[in-house]
Design a protein around this motif. Structure first.
Motif, PDB file in Angstrom:
ATOM      1  N   TRP A 123      92.700  38.026  41.366  1.00  0.00           N
ATOM      2  CA  TRP A 123      91.733  37.039  40.897  1.00  0.00           C
ATOM      3  C   TRP A 123      90.410  37.733  40.592  1.00  0.00           C
ATOM      4  CZ3 TRP A 123      93.290  31.963  40.441  1.00  0.00           C
ATOM      5  CH2 TRP A 123      94.485  31.619  41.080  1.00  0.00           C
ATOM      6  N   GLU A 124      89.800  37.387  39.488  1.00  0.00           N
ATOM      7  CA  GLU A 124      88.490  37.919  39.110  1.00  0.00           C
ATOM      8  C   GLU A 124      87.434  36.843  39.265  1.00  0.00           C
ATOM      9  OE1 GLU A 124      88.432  39.522  35.183  1.00  0.00           O
ATOM     10  OE2 GLU A 124      89.616  41.268  35.753  1.00  0.00           O
ATOM     11  N   TRP A 130      89.529  40.098  43.611  1.00  0.00           N
ATOM     12  CA  TRP A 130      90.167  39.835  44.901  1.00  0.00           C
ATOM     13  C   TRP A 130      91.668  39.866  44.664  1.00  0.00           C
ATOM     14  CZ3 TRP A 130      87.523  35.577  48.258  1.00  0.00           C
ATOM     15  CH2 TRP A 130      86.130  35.706  48.191  1.00  0.00           C
ATOM     16  N   GLU A 131      92.373  40.739  45.351  1.00  0.00           N
ATOM     17  CA  GLU A 131      93.815  40.822  45.214  1.00  0.00           C
ATOM     18  C   GLU A 131      94.461  40.362  46.512  1.00  0.00           C
ATOM     19  OE1 GLU A 131      97.424  43.919  44.111  1.00  0.00           O
ATOM     20  OE2 GLU A 131      95.360  44.640  44.094  1.00  0.00           O
ATOM     21  N   LEU A 153      92.555  42.690  49.039  1.00  0.00           N
ATOM     22  CA  LEU A 153      91.781  43.851  48.634  1.00  0.00           C
ATOM     23  C   LEU A 153      90.630  43.370  47.767  1.00  0.00           C
ATOM     24  CD1 LEU A 153      94.782  46.119  47.591  1.00  0.00           C
ATOM     25  CD2 LEU A 153      93.607  46.079  49.791  1.00  0.00           C
ATOM     26  N   LEU A 154      89.408  43.641  48.213  1.00  0.00           N
ATOM     27  CA  LEU A 154      88.214  43.260  47.470  1.00  0.00           C
ATOM     28  C   LEU A 154      87.690  44.519  46.799  1.00  0.00           C
ATOM     29  CD1 LEU A 154      86.481  41.138  50.233  1.00  0.00           C
ATOM     30  CD2 LEU A 154      88.022  40.363  48.447  1.00  0.00           C
ATOM     31  N   LYS A 158      89.253  33.475  37.921  1.00  0.00           N
ATOM     32  CA  LYS A 158      90.333  33.374  36.938  1.00  0.00           C
ATOM     33  C   LYS A 158      91.420  34.338  37.370  1.00  0.00           C
ATOM     34  CE  LYS A 158      88.332  30.661  33.901  1.00  0.00           C
ATOM     35  NZ  LYS A 158      88.674  29.292  33.831  1.00  0.00           N
ATOM     36  N   LYS A 159      92.659  33.885  37.280  1.00  0.00           N
ATOM     37  CA  LYS A 159      93.783  34.736  37.677  1.00  0.00           C
ATOM     38  C   LYS A 159      94.091  35.712  36.550  1.00  0.00           C
ATOM     39  CE  LYS A 159      98.007  34.585  40.237  1.00  0.00           C
ATOM     40  NZ  LYS A 159      98.916  33.735  40.961  1.00  0.00           N
ATOM     41  N   LYS A 160      94.212  36.982  36.928  1.00  0.00           N
ATOM     42  CA  LYS A 160      94.606  37.993  35.950  1.00  0.00           C
ATOM     43  C   LYS A 160      96.086  37.843  35.680  1.00  0.00           C
ATOM     44  CE  LYS A 160      92.035  42.127  36.029  1.00  0.00           C
ATOM     45  NZ  LYS A 160      91.990  43.514  36.494  1.00  0.00           N
ATOM     46  N   GLU A 161      96.473  38.070  34.448  1.00  0.00           N
ATOM     47  CA  GLU A 161      97.891  37.984  34.113  1.00  0.00           C
ATOM     48  C   GLU A 161      98.624  39.144  34.749  1.00  0.00           C
ATOM     49  OE1 GLU A 161      99.043  37.272  30.102  1.00  0.00           O
ATOM     50  OE2 GLU A 161      97.214  36.123  29.709  1.00  0.00           O
ATOM     51  N   GLU A 162      99.791  38.816  35.309  1.00  0.00           N
ATOM     52  CA  GLU A 162     100.597  39.840  35.940  1.00  0.00           C
ATOM     53  C   GLU A 162     101.344  40.622  34.871  1.00  0.00           C
ATOM     54  OE1 GLU A 162     103.016  38.377  39.129  1.00  0.00           O
ATOM     55  OE2 GLU A 162     101.477  36.925  39.676  1.00  0.00           O
TER      56      GLU A 162
END
Length: 158
Positions: A38-39, A76-77, A85-86, A147-151
């Protein structure tokens, strides 16, 4: 007659259990919705000294979030093993995360046993909104939007 009643109860029980099992298997558990990268896209404050502007500059943001490490993270992962993981351009931090309550309280645990709690206000496939209370300058709720990053599926890419 007695056998018919037993058969009806047994069939009803099987239908109910099957329905519940199918519904639960098709739904995503709340803690799996948050897994991913997430960004941070914005910080919005409920009450500010400037009435017409809900967005603030970095100086006020730093005052409000003094003592928090989170405000420096851009990405943020959330991992399925309970770690987050930040990361920003110059820093990376590994914390533990859990969802509390009815899945609406995000708890971040630091290695030094310090905890932060966020209200998970909204989450879907593309966006997440976290809220937390601030007593300094903003005098209210701070809203963090992600916003969720595309996998990327590397097997498909090759």
């Amino acid at each position: 007659m007695k056998n018919k009643i037993v058969l009806i109860y047994l069939l009803s029980f099987v239908v109910i259990v099957t329905t519940i099992t199918l519904v639960l298997s098709k739904s995503t558990p709340p803690n799996m919705e948050i897994v991913g990268v997430w960004e941070e896209t914005s910080w919005r404050y409920e009450k500010l000294p400037l009435k017409n502007n809900k967005y603030i500059d970095e100086t006020i943001k730093n005052d409000i979030t003094e003592g928090l490490i989170i405000h420096e993270a851009e990405t943020w992962e959330f991992l399925p093993n309970g770690e987050v993981l930040l990361s920003s351009e110059d820093r990376k931090k590994k914390l533990e995360w859990t969802l509390k309550g009815r899945g609406h309280i995000l708890k971040l645990k630091y290695p030094d046993f310090k905890n932060e709690h966020y209200n998970l206000y909204k989450i879907n496939d593309k966006e997440m909104e976290l809220h937390f209370q601030s007593d300094i300058q903003a005098r209210g709720i701070v809203k963090l939007t992600f916003k969720k990053k595309e996998e990327i599926d590397y097997a498909e890419k090759i």
